[in-house]
Enzyme design. Structure first.
Site, mmCIF file in Angstrom:
data_model
loop_
_atom_site.group_PDB
_atom_site.id
_atom_site.type_symbol
_atom_site.label_atom_id
_atom_site.label_comp_id
_atom_site.label_asym_id
_atom_site.label_seq_id
_atom_site.Cartn_x
_atom_site.Cartn_y
_atom_site.Cartn_z
ATOM 1 N N ASN A 43 0.845 -1.202 0.000
ATOM 2 C CA ASN A 43 0.000 0.000 0.000
ATOM 3 C C ASN A 43 0.875 1.244 0.000
ATOM 4 O O ASN A 43 2.094 1.160 -0.016
ATOM 5 C CB ASN A 43 -0.959 -0.031 1.203
ATOM 6 C CG ASN A 43 -0.200 -0.072 2.517
ATOM 7 O OD1 ASN A 43 0.583 0.815 2.833
ATOM 8 N ND2 ASN A 43 -0.409 -1.137 3.286
ATOM 9 N N ASP B 2 -3.841 -6.203 5.187
ATOM 10 C CA ASP B 2 -4.822 -7.049 5.884
ATOM 11 C C ASP B 2 -4.801 -8.481 5.379
ATOM 12 O O ASP B 2 -5.114 -9.397 6.117
ATOM 13 C CB ASP B 2 -6.220 -6.446 5.734
ATOM 14 C CG ASP B 2 -6.372 -5.189 6.582
ATOM 15 O OD1 ASP B 2 -5.896 -5.207 7.729
ATOM 16 O OD2 ASP B 2 -6.929 -4.190 6.086
ATOM 17 N N PRO C 262 -2.121 -11.775 10.500
ATOM 18 C CA PRO C 262 -2.301 -11.603 11.947
ATOM 19 C C PRO C 262 -2.408 -10.113 12.278
ATOM 20 O O PRO C 262 -1.781 -9.283 11.622
ATOM 21 C CB PRO C 262 -1.019 -12.190 12.541
ATOM 22 C CG PRO C 262 -0.016 -12.164 11.433
ATOM 23 C CD PRO C 262 -0.796 -12.310 10.160
ATOM 24 N N LYS D 27 8.072 -16.994 -10.850
ATOM 25 C CA LYS D 27 7.256 -15.920 -11.415
ATOM 26 C C LYS D 27 6.077 -16.521 -12.176
ATOM 27 O O LYS D 27 6.251 -17.448 -12.979
ATOM 28 C CB LYS D 27 8.145 -15.100 -12.354
ATOM 29 C CG LYS D 27 7.467 -13.886 -12.916
ATOM 30 C CD LYS D 27 8.399 -13.132 -13.856
ATOM 31 C CE LYS D 27 7.601 -12.116 -14.647
ATOM 32 N NZ LYS D 27 8.368 -11.545 -15.744
ATOM 33 N N ILE E 71 -1.189 -7.455 14.455
ATOM 34 C CA ILE E 71 -0.009 -7.310 15.312
ATOM 35 C C ILE E 71 -0.351 -6.537 16.587
ATOM 36 O O ILE E 71 0.004 -6.947 17.693
ATOM 37 C CB ILE E 71 1.127 -6.600 14.531
ATOM 38 C CG1 ILE E 71 1.497 -7.445 13.305
ATOM 39 C CG2 ILE E 71 2.340 -6.352 15.422
ATOM 40 C CD1 ILE E 71 2.368 -6.748 12.286
ATOM 41 N N PHE F 55 -3.133 3.154 15.534
ATOM 42 C CA PHE F 55 -3.505 4.186 14.569
ATOM 43 C C PHE F 55 -4.713 3.698 13.786
ATOM 44 O O PHE F 55 -4.896 2.483 13.600
ATOM 45 C CB PHE F 55 -2.335 4.475 13.610
ATOM 46 C CG PHE F 55 -1.487 5.622 14.075
ATOM 47 C CD1 PHE F 55 -0.713 5.506 15.221
ATOM 48 C CD2 PHE F 55 -1.473 6.827 13.384
ATOM 49 C CE1 PHE F 55 0.052 6.562 15.673
ATOM 50 C CE2 PHE F 55 -0.701 7.894 13.816
ATOM 51 C CZ PHE F 55 0.058 7.770 14.963
ATOM 52 N N LYS G 115 -12.148 0.498 16.922
ATOM 53 C CA LYS G 115 -10.816 -0.145 16.997
ATOM 54 C C LYS G 115 -10.273 -0.149 18.427
ATOM 55 O O LYS G 115 -9.600 -1.094 18.854
ATOM 56 C CB LYS G 115 -9.830 0.567 16.065
ATOM 57 C CG LYS G 115 -9.959 0.028 14.659
ATOM 58 C CD LYS G 115 -9.217 0.772 13.603
ATOM 59 C CE LYS G 115 -9.805 0.324 12.267
ATOM 60 N NZ LYS G 115 -9.294 0.998 11.116
#
Ligand code: CTP
Length: 404
Positions: A216, A285, A313, A295, A315, A331, A345
């Site tokens: 990301n 995720d 998982p 490849k 963390i 966060f 959260k």
């Protein structure tokens, strides 16, 4: 990005002793002035053999002092006056000989004289050694540096690397920007002295095959800024970073990882050794259920490959479940309904503090907006660059963990 004025209102006495690294003192002066400081340059006779007072005056915009017999001060006491207005004295470069003089309390030129005459309890002395590696390694030099530290000076560097003499080793003076940052750090309140912080930062990379993967846009900047701010505040910092292109903040212990599983494996043994855990990483995720050893090739029939994803998982939640868990900060990067998601959260991950931001708007940027969400409510931090926000968050963490 607007220039940060971290040294606004600070008056720095910059002392140069003799060494090739004097050329870096010119850049250093510019860097300090750009950061908002006023700089009073004082040079030894040996320093003048390497760089002129003309250059240093032009860059600092103030007449340079070179002699204890300088008659300009009304009372003829430059060695006293110079440090009475100062917020710090920085010697860069500090030669082996000059360090020896400091240690012995000798005072036969203006610079050594003013170091001795400075009010030590309120004007810190920072010293940036610069010398050949054999000189640095000599027991006499090492003895002197140890004594200098014991006398309360902050010794900056030296770094290892190429030396002007052609040799390679320890003894290079830190670069101008490193010295500026060390000076800035020295002025930060030591709110986290004695604390240990563990921080995750950046994205993770989940391999599909040896050349491709899922990742990301997280740049890692917020996590790295928190690592720097925490270190500046006196904490011992371990930073576990996914693939990012950022330099390690000074004095921070960094562990590089790629995948979420590797991040978890690095975090779990560290977590109980730390007082606080700050999870800024944008952990992927999902990961491909199997990684292809080779490849994946086009099959010639225009059929795209398909692969299964499996959940990574969590963390932060795993750390928050540990019996000897550190104080945890999560966060929440959201694209909408920030407060609702942040609260959710907080409960789901069972942590005392969630820091919310609107994700896509902040990825890769130097500034950010943060909202602190805890069980009792929320508070928005004023928008600012990531280092300013990181310092505020560090102060908040210090307040909330005081006495813990
Ligand atoms: N986090 C983590 N491990 C994961 C996922 C998230 O440690 N596998 C941490 C992040 O570092 C962050 C917090 O959990 O501190 C929230 O992450 P985020 O991705 O926003 O939340 P998710 O739990 O993944 O929830 P959702 O995908 O529904 O937004």
């Amino acid at each position: 990005m607007a220039e940060r004025l971290d040294l606004a209102g600070k008056h720095i006495v910059l002392g140069l002793s003799g060494g090739v690294a004097c050329y870096k003192a010119a850049e250093l002066t510019r860097a300090l002035v750009k950061a908002g400081a006023t700089v009073q340059v004082v040079m030894t006779e040996a320093a003048e053999a390497f760089i002129t007072a003309v250059t240093m005056q032009a860059l600092s915009n103030r007449p340079v002092y070179t002699s204890q017999w300088d008659a300009r001060p009304g009372n003829n006491m430059a060695h006293i006056n110079l440090t009475r207005e100062a917020d710090a004295v920085l010697i860069a470069p500090a030669s082996a000989d000059f360090i020896a003089k400091l240690v012995q309390g000798r005072a036969d030129d203006l610079l050594s004289l003013l170091c001795l005459a400075r009010p030590a309890e309120r004007v810190p002395l920072l010293v940036a050694p610069a010398m050949n590696r054999e000189m640095w390694a000599h027991p006499a030099a090492q003895r002197n540096v140890a004594q200098l530290r014991a006398d309360g000076a902050l010794v900056l560097g030296p770094a290892a690397g190429d030396q002007a003499c052609g040799e390679i080793g320890d003894g290079r003076m830190l670069e101008a920007e490193e010295l500026r940052d060390e000076l800035i750090a020295s002025f930060q309140p030591k709110l986290l002295a004695g604390k240990k912080l563990l921080i995750t930062a950046g994205p993770t990379f989940e391999a599909i095959d040896p050349v491709r993967g899922i990742t990301n846009h997280s740049s890692g900047k917020m996590g790295f800024a928190i690592a720097r701010a925490a270190q500046e505040a006196g904490a011992e910092v371990t930073l576990i970073a996914g693939p990012v292109h950022l330099p390690t903040p000074p004095h921070v212990h960094r562990i590089d990882v790629q995948s979420a599983q590797q991040m978890l494996d690095a975090v779990l043994p560290q977590a109980p050794l730390h007082d606080v855990f700050v999870a800024t990483a944008a952990v992927a995720d999902w990961r491909p259920a199997v990684m292809n050893e080779h490849k994946i090739k086009k099959d010639g029939k225009k059929l795209a490959p398909s692969f299964e994803l499996t959940e990574n998982p969590d963390i932060l939640a795993a750390v928050a479940r540990l019996p000897d868990k550190p104080w945890c900060v999560g966060f929440a990067a959201e694209s909408q309904d920030l407060l609702t998601h942040a609260r959710e959260k907080l409960l789901r991950k069972n942590v005392p503090l969630i820091v919310g931001n609107l994700g896509p708007a902040t990825f890769g940027r130097d500034d950010n907006t943060l909202v602190l969400v805890d069980a009792t409510g929320h508070r928005e931090l004023p928008a600012g660059d990531k280092l300013t926000l990181a310092r505020e968050l560090v102060a908040e963490i210090a307040r909330r963990t005081a006495g813990a």
